[in-house]
Design an enzyme around this catalytic site. Structure first.
Site, short mmCIF file in Angstrom:
data_model
loop_
_atom_site.label_atom_id
_atom_site.label_comp_id
_atom_site.label_asym_id
_atom_site.label_seq_id
_atom_site.Cartn_x
_atom_site.Cartn_y
_atom_site.Cartn_z
N ASP A 145 0.83 -1.21 0.00
CA ASP A 145 0.00 0.00 0.00
C ASP A 145 0.86 1.26 0.00
O ASP A 145 0.49 2.28 0.58
CB ASP A 145 -0.96 0.00 1.20
CG ASP A 145 -0.22 -0.08 2.53
OD1 ASP A 145 1.01 -0.28 2.53
OD2 ASP A 145 -0.88 0.05 3.59
N ASP A 226 8.46 -4.95 12.74
CA ASP A 226 9.33 -3.79 12.56
C ASP A 226 9.89 -3.31 13.90
O ASP A 226 11.04 -2.85 13.97
CB ASP A 226 8.62 -2.65 11.82
CG ASP A 226 7.24 -2.32 12.38
OD1 ASP A 226 6.85 -2.91 13.41
OD2 ASP A 226 6.57 -1.47 11.79
N HIS A 251 1.23 5.37 6.07
CA HIS A 251 -0.20 5.53 6.27
C HIS A 251 -0.54 5.92 7.70
O HIS A 251 -1.69 6.23 8.01
CB HIS A 251 -0.92 4.21 5.93
CG HIS A 251 -0.53 3.08 6.85
ND1 HIS A 251 0.64 2.38 6.70
CD2 HIS A 251 -1.16 2.54 7.92
CE1 HIS A 251 0.73 1.46 7.64
NE2 HIS A 251 -0.35 1.53 8.39
#
Length: 350
Positions: A145, A226, A251
């Site tokens: 994305d 992460d 995002h």
């Protein structure tokens, strides 16, 4: 007659100087361009790009192919698409548009263990590829994305020495995480903005990121994939993340601080942009790509006028997000359906 001759000689002299100047300028510009192209092509050959996706989100691949992923397979030699289960894809044609397709066989949810499993496969793939090509300098990984300005990425990486440990991306939190029993803290580069690891750092991480232990270590530490990579890099290896918030965008940014805040220079200079269904949908990827292509062609003024128009239109026509969900991922549709079904059951019980 003598004056005419002097004027003629002077004109010839000036014309000669002008031609020499033009020739020198042309040579210099050509040299600079060739040098830039050399750096870029060299960086491309030495950079591996991973894109993480899932069969749940196969609709996102169309937007990637309409924007920053080269349509020519020969230009995808260093780009790898990692997914969970190829057999469950309903659109096999879109998969054929990617030259390098890797199946991880990791669980297909968005749970912590599953994400850490996919992260471990990314590292393992890089180490396997580095055995084939010992000249690899960088591993950059992105989500499905995101928009990635590849030219900006390669130009940026070409200026950095990969023989030193670099952990580059964007932090998404404004505080540092604590480790129980220790005074030291750490932070991490969010995968939602894209992360790049230099060759030197990848070698240091190698003992900690194998696919057998990494998912379980994530669970033990109780953090996301992460976050766990940040823990390994900052806390264990003592290598700080380089957070470049002007170049990497995710995002997770607030709406008013993301696209509504950007001007044309942001679009021109940034490396990544993050998209989300409740802010800017993935259908914006081809639009952003076309704007950047206009800028690259020297049509920055036209790109700026179009960008201002799109920003104003979006502000004046906000989306109705009531009972909405991410339509690019069937997993979100199912979650929305399950939530609605649960509400109906509660109402029936009452």
């Amino acid at each position: 007659m003598f004056r005419r001759r002097n004027r003629f000689v002077l004109r010839c002299f000036l014309i000669t100087i002008l031609l020499i100047s033009i020739s020198i300028s042309f040579v210099v510009i050509t040299s600079i361009t060739q040098r830039k192209n050399y750096f870029t092509s060299t960086t491309v050959d030495r950079t591996i790009i991973f894109i993480r996706t899932s069969y749940h989100c196969q609709l996102r691949l169309d937007y990637l192919l309409q924007s920053w992923i080269p349509s020519n397979l020969s230009q995808q030699s260093n780009i790898y698409l990692l997914t969970d289960n190829i057999s469950k894809y309903s659109n096999k044609k879109v998969l054929n548009s990617f030259k390098n397709l890797i199946e991880t066989n990791c669980p297909q949810t968005h749970n912590r263990f599953d994400l850490c499993c996919k992260t471990a496969h990314e590292f393992e793939l890089f180490y396997n590829l580095s055995q084939i090509n010992s000249n690899l300098d960088w591993m950059c990984r992105f989500d499905d994305d995101q928009y990635v300005n590849l030219d900006n990425l390669y130009q940026f990486l070409s200026q950095i020495n990969s023989s030193k440990p670099y952990y580059i991306g964007r932090t998404s939190i404004d505080y540092r995480l604590k480790v129980p029993g220790h005074n030291r803290t750490y932070t991490f580069a969010t995968y939602g903005a894209g992360v790049c690891f230099s060759r030197a750092l990848l070698e240091k991480l190698r003992p900690y990121v194998n696919k057998t232990s990494l998912p379980h270590d994530c669970i033990k530490r109780g953090i996301s994939d992460d976050g766990y990579i940040g823990y390994l890099t900052e806390f264990i290896l003592n290598i700080s993340v380089i957070s470049l918030r002007e170049l990497f965008h995710s995002h997770l940014e607030n709406l008013d601080k993301s696209f509504r805040y950007f001007n044309i220079n942001h679009l021109e200079n940034a490396i990544t942009f993050g998209f989300a269904w409740d802010r800017y949908k993935l259908s914006w990827l081809p639009i952003i790509h076309q704007l950047i292509q206009l800028i690259n062609k020297g049509e920055k003024y036209a790109a700026n006028i179009l960008w201002i128009f799109l920003q104003n239109y979006e502000k004046n026509h906000p989306n109705n997000l009531t009972n909405q969900y991410d339509q690019s991922c069937t997993s979100y549709i199912r979650k929305s359906y399950e939530k609605d079904t649960f509400k109906i059951r509660i109402n029936k019980t009452i």
